[in-house]
Design a protein around this motif. Structure first.
Motif, PDB file in Angstrom:
ATOM      1  N   LEU A  97     102.689   4.511 -27.281  1.00 44.83           N
ATOM      2  CA  LEU A  97     102.073   6.110 -28.777  1.00 44.83           C
ATOM      3  C   LEU A  97     102.790   6.164 -29.237  1.00 44.83           C
ATOM      4  N   ALA A  98     104.390   6.545 -28.847  1.00 42.44           N
ATOM      5  CA  ALA A  98     104.924   7.325 -30.061  1.00 42.44           C
ATOM      6  C   ALA A  98     104.903   6.217 -31.475  1.00 42.44           C
ATOM      7  N   VAL A  99     105.339   4.721 -31.235  1.00 44.71           N
ATOM      8  CA  VAL A  99     104.694   4.620 -32.918  1.00 44.71           C
ATOM      9  C   VAL A  99     103.515   4.516 -33.356  1.00 44.71           C
ATOM     10  N   GLY A 100     102.353   4.215 -32.664  1.00 48.90           N
ATOM     11  CA  GLY A 100     101.164   4.219 -32.852  1.00 48.90           C
ATOM     12  C   GLY A 100     101.216   5.571 -33.725  1.00 48.90           C
ATOM     13  N   TYR A 101     101.804   6.552 -33.093  1.00 52.19           N
ATOM     14  CA  TYR A 101     101.795   8.057 -34.612  1.00 52.19           C
ATOM     15  C   TYR A 101     102.105   7.923 -35.031  1.00 52.19           C
ATOM     16  N   LEU A 102     104.066   7.259 -35.317  1.00 54.03           N
ATOM     17  CA  LEU A 102     104.731   6.791 -36.224  1.00 54.03           C
ATOM     18  C   LEU A 102     103.584   5.845 -37.183  1.00 54.03           C
ATOM     19  N   GLY A 103     102.530   5.225 -37.125  1.00 51.27           N
ATOM     20  CA  GLY A 103     102.322   4.408 -37.312  1.00 51.27           C
ATOM     21  C   GLY A 103     100.668   4.626 -38.484  1.00 51.27           C
ATOM     22  N   VAL A 104     100.075   5.278 -37.603  1.00 47.26           N
ATOM     23  CA  VAL A 104      98.704   6.002 -38.029  1.00 47.26           C
ATOM     24  C   VAL A 104      98.692   7.394 -38.960  1.00 47.26           C
ATOM     25  N   VAL A 105      99.840   8.112 -37.899  1.00 44.26           N
ATOM     26  CA  VAL A 105      99.348   9.822 -38.426  1.00 44.26           C
ATOM     27  C   VAL A 105     100.399   9.776 -39.062  1.00 44.26           C
ATOM     28  N   SER A 106     101.873   9.994 -39.372  1.00 46.77           N
ATOM     29  CA  SER A 106     103.067   9.667 -39.824  1.00 46.77           C
ATOM     30  C   SER A 106     103.273   9.158 -41.101  1.00 46.77           C
ATOM     31  N   THR A 107     102.623   8.039 -41.181  1.00 47.04           N
ATOM     32  CA  THR A 107     103.006   7.310 -42.497  1.00 47.04           C
ATOM     33  C   THR A 107     101.371   6.962 -43.086  1.00 47.04           C
ATOM     34  N   THR A 108     100.338   6.492 -42.095  1.00 49.58           N
ATOM     35  CA  THR A 108      99.272   6.149 -42.826  1.00 49.58           C
ATOM     36  C   THR A 108      98.546   7.437 -43.127  1.00 49.58           C
ATOM     37  N   ILE A 109      98.045   8.607 -42.617  1.00 50.11           N
ATOM     38  CA  ILE A 109      97.354  10.259 -42.422  1.00 50.11           C
ATOM     39  C   ILE A 109      98.278  10.250 -43.647  1.00 50.11           C
ATOM     40  N   CYS A 110      99.617  10.742 -43.562  1.00 49.59           N
ATOM     41  CA  CYS A 110     100.450  12.460 -43.740  1.00 49.59           C
ATOM     42  C   CYS A 110     100.793  10.908 -45.568  1.00 49.59           C
ATOM     43  N   TYR A 111     100.717  10.025 -46.303  1.00 49.74           N
ATOM     44  CA  TYR A 111     100.962   9.233 -47.157  1.00 49.74           C
ATOM     45  C   TYR A 111      99.222  10.079 -48.050  1.00 49.74           C
ATOM     46  N   LEU A 112      98.446   9.119 -47.206  1.00 52.82           N
ATOM     47  CA  LEU A 112      97.074   9.845 -48.068  1.00 52.82           C
ATOM     48  C   LEU A 112      96.779  11.176 -48.234  1.00 52.82           C
ATOM     49  N   LEU A 113      96.644  12.573 -47.281  1.00 54.21           N
ATOM     50  CA  LEU A 113      97.179  14.076 -46.713  1.00 54.21           C
ATOM     51  C   LEU A 113      97.634  13.885 -48.649  1.00 54.21           C
ATOM     52  N   GLN A 114      98.580  13.521 -48.333  1.00 56.72           N
ATOM     53  CA  GLN A 114     100.359  14.193 -49.522  1.00 56.72           C
ATOM     54  C   GLN A 114      99.700  13.820 -51.105  1.00 56.72           C
ATOM     55  N   THR A 115      99.016  12.346 -50.529  1.00 55.11           N
ATOM     56  CA  THR A 115      98.151  11.889 -52.885  1.00 55.11           C
ATOM     57  C   THR A 115      97.435  13.152 -53.052  1.00 55.11           C
ATOM     58  N   VAL A 116      96.768  13.407 -51.875  1.00 55.02           N
ATOM     59  CA  VAL A 116      95.566  14.261 -52.403  1.00 55.02           C
ATOM     60  C   VAL A 116      95.320  15.733 -52.255  1.00 55.02           C
ATOM     61  N   SER A 117      96.849  16.125 -51.460  1.00 59.45           N
ATOM     62  CA  SER A 117      96.475  17.763 -51.646  1.00 59.45           C
ATOM     63  C   SER A 117      97.817  17.628 -52.996  1.00 59.45           C
ATOM     64  N   GLN A 118      98.443  16.900 -53.435  1.00 57.92           N
ATOM     65  CA  GLN A 118      98.717  16.968 -54.390  1.00 57.92           C
ATOM     66  C   GLN A 118      97.856  16.949 -55.756  1.00 57.92           C
ATOM     67  N   ARG A 119      96.759  16.835 -55.803  1.00 59.84           N
ATOM     68  CA  ARG A 119      96.191  16.806 -56.917  1.00 59.84           C
ATOM     69  C   ARG A 119      95.748  18.838 -57.333  1.00 59.84           C
ATOM     70  N   TYR A 120      96.081  19.336 -56.621  1.00 61.71           N
ATOM     71  CA  TYR A 120      95.492  21.223 -56.619  1.00 61.71           C
ATOM     72  C   TYR A 120      97.345  21.972 -56.197  1.00 61.71           C
ATOM     73  N   VAL A 121      98.239  21.663 -56.298  1.00 58.36           N
ATOM     74  CA  VAL A 121      99.115  22.007 -55.860  1.00 58.36           C
ATOM     75  C   VAL A 121     100.135  20.812 -57.089  1.00 58.36           C
ATOM     76  N   ASP A 122     100.448  22.264 -57.794  1.00 59.70           N
ATOM     77  CA  ASP A 122     102.060  21.211 -58.615  1.00 59.70           C
ATOM     78  C   ASP A 122     102.638  21.044 -58.285  1.00 59.70           C
ATOM     79  N   GLU A 123     104.057  20.323 -58.135  1.00 60.10           N
ATOM     80  CA  GLU A 123     105.282  19.943 -58.480  1.00 60.10           C
ATOM     81  C   GLU A 123     105.725  20.514 -57.648  1.00 60.10           C
ATOM     82  N   THR A 124     106.084  21.403 -58.434  1.00 65.11           N
ATOM     83  CA  THR A 124     106.989  22.764 -57.185  1.00 65.11           C
ATOM     84  C   THR A 124     107.040  23.231 -55.938  1.00 65.11           C
TER      85      THR A 124
END
Length: 286
Positions: free
Chosen positions: A207-234
């Protein structure tokens, strides 16, 4: 409104990544580091393939090259981080990893000879002191886990730096896909070299590895990319630095890790260093 949604999205990323330190610690109970890496990035690569399938038919050589270097940096950061976690605590691992933000301007200095601002130098000095308070033993030696974690921070710093270099000319879906595929292939190579083919995982580790693969890696990197469209880098860097705080909170709550005075002092210095190095003073209007 979109700006506030972006901030909330980045905060969600830091919370999830904070939980990732605990998940990695749980996964290490029955998995080896390269087993975790291979499974984690295989899951992420499959998810990225499904999400970006319409863009993957037209990948060019420049995108492949950029995706490879970005994935190599990501692999180096995560590999050193999870190996280090075998020799140090999740909270120290989290805070020492947060020093990656301080290393970014020094990488720019070496590669592009960009001038380092005074706030970056101050932040770097504070981070070094904080890392010393957090990691130095009574005989002033550094534990192997803490040393590896600092090296992992350099790997993540390269990943952040290269992302900034490539994101302007590479499609985000393609870049994320190639990054995950590269990290997956390198993890499998590491697994083959290490010879860790005996799998006997517990349900908690799976379950921990599943969390790392689906949530902590896939979802997080996509969410970070979308969110940074509206928030400056600093502001994004400042918000993402809270990952270390949530990593410590989850370690204390879920793993019952003991909190010491040195941990509080060193962690506070590192977090302050990240904030000092990223906050830009307001320019006076002419």
């Amino acid at each position: 409104m979109k700006k506030y949604l972006g901030i909330l999205g980045l905060l969600a990323v830091t919370i999830i990544w904070g939980g990732g330190f605990v998940a990695s610690d749980i996964a290490l109970e029955t998995f080896t580091p390269f087993q975790i890496m291979a499974i984690r990035f295989f899951i992420a690569a499959v998810c990225m393939t499904a999400l970006g399938s319409r863009h993957l038919r037209t990948i060019n050589k420049d995108e492949v090259k950029c995706g490879f270097w970005l994935g190599a940096a990501l692999f180096a950061g995560f590999a050193l981080q999870i190996i280090a976690l075998q020799y140090t605590t999740p909270s120290k691992n989290a805070f020492l990893t947060a020093t990656n933000v301080v290393f970014v301007p020094f990488i720019a200095l070496v590669i592009y000879h960009k001038k380092i601002e005074m706030r970056s130098l101050i932040g770097a000095g504070m981070a070094i002191v904080g890392a010393g308070v957090l990691s130095l033993q009574n005989d002033f030696s550094v534990g192997i886990g803490d040393g590896l974690t600092l090296l992992c921070a350099v790997g993540f710093a390269f990943q952040i730096f290269l992302t900034g270099e490539y994101v302007g000319r590479i499609r985000p879906s393609v870049l994320n896909f190639l990054q995950m595929v590269t990290a997956c292939v390198l993890s499998i190579v590491g697994l083959v070299i290490s010879g860790d083919f005996n799998f006997n995982p517990s349900m908690e580790s799976i379950l921990a590895v599943g969390y790392l693969g689906v949530v902590s890696t896939t979802i997080c990197y996509l969410l970070q990319t979308v969110s940074q469209r509206y928030v400056d880098e600093t502001k994004s860097a400042i918000i993402l630095s809270m990952e270390a705080v949530f990593g410590t909170v989850f370690s204390v709550i879920l793993l019952h890790e003991a909190v010491t005075g040195r941990m509080i002092m060193g962690s506070a210095l590192i977090l302050a260093a990240v904030l000092v190095s990223e906050i830009q003073p307001k320019k006076k209007k002419a």
